[in-house]
Design a protein around this motif. Sequence first.
Motif, PDB file in Angstrom:
ATOM      1  N   THR A   1       0.830  -1.201   0.000  1.00  0.00           N
ATOM      2  CA  THR A   1       0.000   0.000   0.000  1.00  0.00           C
ATOM      3  C   THR A   1       0.867   1.255   0.000  1.00  0.00           C
ATOM      4  O   THR A   1       0.603   2.198  -0.751  1.00  0.00           O
ATOM      5  CB  THR A   1      -0.954   0.002   1.206  1.00  0.00           C
ATOM      6  N   VAL A   2       1.909   1.248   0.845  1.00  0.00           N
ATOM      7  CA  VAL A   2       2.789   2.424   0.892  1.00  0.00           C
ATOM      8  C   VAL A   2       3.417   2.661  -0.477  1.00  0.00           C
ATOM      9  O   VAL A   2       3.372   3.771  -1.021  1.00  0.00           O
ATOM     10  CB  VAL A   2       3.891   2.234   1.970  1.00  0.00           C
TER      11      VAL A   2
ATOM     12  N   TYR B   1       1.783  -4.272  -4.965  1.00  0.00           N
ATOM     13  CA  TYR B   1       1.613  -2.812  -4.949  1.00  0.00           C
ATOM     14  C   TYR B   1       0.794  -2.295  -6.137  1.00  0.00           C
ATOM     15  O   TYR B   1       0.103  -1.275  -6.004  1.00  0.00           O
ATOM     16  CB  TYR B   1       2.977  -2.099  -4.857  1.00  0.00           C
TER      17      TYR B   1
END
Lengths: 574, 361
Positions: A88-89, A170
């Motif tokens: 997510t980051v 991601y």
Amino acid sequence: MAAKTNTLQSGKQSEQTIQTIVVVIGVVIFILLMALIVYPSWTLIKTSFTADKQFTINNYVELLTQKSTYTVLRNSLFVSLLGAVGATVIGVLVAWLLARTDVPAKRLWQTLLIVPYLIPPFIGAIAWVYLLGPVGFINKFWMAISGSLNPLFVIYGKWGIVFVMAIYSYPIAYMVNLGPLRQMNPSLEEAARISGASIGRTVRDIVLPLMIPSIGGSFLLIFMSLMANFGIPAVIGFPDRYYVMTTKIYLTILNYDNPNNLALSAGLSMLLVVIAVLLMQVQRWIQKGKSYAIISGKSTQPQLVALGRWRTPAVVFLSLLVLGAVIAPLLAILLTALMRAMGVPLILDNLTLRNFAQVLFELPKARRAIFNSLGLAAGSATVIVFVSLIISYLLVRLRIKGGQVIEAFVLLPYAIPGTVVALALILAFLKPLPLINVSIYNTIWILVVGYITRFLTFGVRSINAAFEQVHISLEEAARISGANFVTAFKDIVIPLIKTNVFAGWFLAFIPALTELTLSILLFSVNNETLGTVVYGLHQEGKVLMTAALAFVVTIIVLVLNFITNRITKNQMGF
Amino acid sequence: MAELKLVNLEKSFGDFKAVRNVNLTVKDGEFVTLLGPSGCGKTTTLRMIAGFTTPTGGSILLDDVPITSVDQKIFLPPEQRDMGMVFQSYAVWPHMNIFQNVAYPLRFKKLNKQEMQEKVMHVLSLVKLDGLAERMPDQLSGGQQQRVALARALVMEPKVLLLDEPLSNLDAKLRESMRFEIVELQRRMKITVVYVTHDQAEAMSMSDRIVVLHNGKIQQIGTAPEVYQKPANTFVADFIGMANFIPCTVVEISGETARVKLDDGTEDHFLICAITSTHQKVGEKAVVVVRPEYVEVLPYQGTGGTRARVLRQTYLGDKSDCLLELGTVQLRANTQTNFALETGQEVSVSFSRPILLDIEE
């Protein structure tokens, strides 16, 4: 006049007849779906409560008193949680850079950064074993330059799983957040800037809080898919004896020494399902709280943030990501596939195409797998498209009652972890089918059933979208022009949904082609698939052939995705 | 000859009655507009005429032949009704070029290539799209797509042309010029038209007759001057144009007029009004309707007229809009721009052409 009236009525009748036929086919499909989805689910639940053919809760008692259950549960949560946080980051950062900053070469990044999403995760995991395994390229290079006898970092174990999960998930966070970031009303940020906030403060005080529903949604989506992932923990966890829920269920199913193995794996599966359902509820709840008023649907041209001195770090970050998630793994697979033997130095003389020839033409199970997977994927995708056409017509055009129930059923086999679906299918189809007294277990047909139910949601979703795009007035305009129901469908609806139907076919075909999680539990000799053979060769330690086949599979998938993209982009402007 | 007749037409969706007992005859070559706010049943009525929606009661006759009849279980499918329709969204098929779009209805007539070509080209020139036949719809502007939709509806020379808010997606200027073009085409082709809109200016400028609909019921049928000057009820008076409503009590009825006492908080304010419905009785409460342009405002001279106070005056260019307080009611009046008023100023008002209407339940 009476005669005229009659023909008039027959026109209406033919329309009703066709709609009745569609509804009848729809009902038949619905019953079949119930049989293929509800019956296995029921069998799974029943089995988890059965021992020695008697109702019991002992399976659960046994599972819940075993320390290993908690260990794998904790492991699953650990790797999925950290993997999802990492993904997510990375994904949000990438989305923000590409949507809202002046980072250069956006087009190029957009194309490259989506690639990890297309590579089957277990192949990505195998690639990273080639890079960071005990004798992986990076470790060997490190030992060569440092003179150290120990590798730099061995990927096997939980941190390796977390790492590989993050870099292959991601793109989900990137894709989910890109749209909202682009569509966010720029005046919200401008209002913060005019009030005196810097760029950094604006991102922190305005952008991030507004993005919480979207970021939270993508995080949960990734978390759920990682909890359900089998390939990565199997490839990277097994050598270190690090087990998660999915791999534990897999091993329990294969543990024929325990007479109660299926009941126990059913119990474990139920635990996993409960977690999955809870997460789904949380996700729905987050989605409901989403404020559409703030993030408007219209595409505005937001002011791009000038990165200034952060420009170089941003480019370096994106480059490293492309290197780590795309270039290095693909190169590692290609180089391994081209090597004459394991462990020989990487020089031109040691490169050969023999491995490719071997997997493509000589190894019988690999050849079978290619044909099986192509046939299975094409067959399932075709069935899925036809079933989806009927279901979508019922849902979108006729707006039948109970449409949401059908949609929920269609989604179920995809929402539930594949390992659990496979177990439910085994339990349901182990015994011969009633009436015809034939068992589909150990045949290719159980894979057909598995693929169709699992990927049906892709077909339904894309054909739903197709029907929704074709506004009903387009059909009505043809009717009032003199076309009857069938002609209007043929002249107007079919040409307009054609591309989406093709896209739906590919959307089901591509994941089916490389499917591993279901296949590894449902395949049998002569019924191998590409996924099971790549995985099997890897587990057998046949590194060169694994790499060759994995490379071929990856190239096929990338080419197919390219084709799908071209098809959908060539759509008429609608 | 194409006369369209709706008889006791009804449509309910479950408990909701979208269209109630609609009776209407559209004469051959007549331009009739169904006018009303959204949800009034106008589009549902149009779709029942087209054959896209099955009514729950009543019948539709085209030249006295039933094309829809609930009692006789007749329901002619849209393709056999010989009607043309222009949709709000235009519904120009994006996968066909302009020629193919317009030629499509002719595919179902026995025509040779030559005739087809001629008809399409003729209708394309009628809607001023000459030279664009080979274009694809996404290469056209909204206004041009609108013309394609119109050409497609006209090419087969339908008995009835149906238009469902065709101009609502166009910008204001284009909308106005299209109004006249559509009417001009209709007059030239002598075609029967049913036009649906919520825009009263559109309805008034185009139609031979206007059908005002509200809550699925016909409120009034009449020409533009009729519905404006003699509204049948307060809904019509309010929906078409601006109107002041002043509560009153009927004092005396004589023939076509009534003498009423205005219940506006002022003492003994009497008015003679035109009567539109017959069931008003002496002593009953009613409403007086006065259009803003019929409220005359003069400086207060101490006597004559009725005294009112200015709340505000807004300059509108061609006139000024004035908000007045008369006793307990507020009134809108149009005044000359050179007649400047100050807030709080006392003026004298008098009404012309007042109309007496029933109080709506």
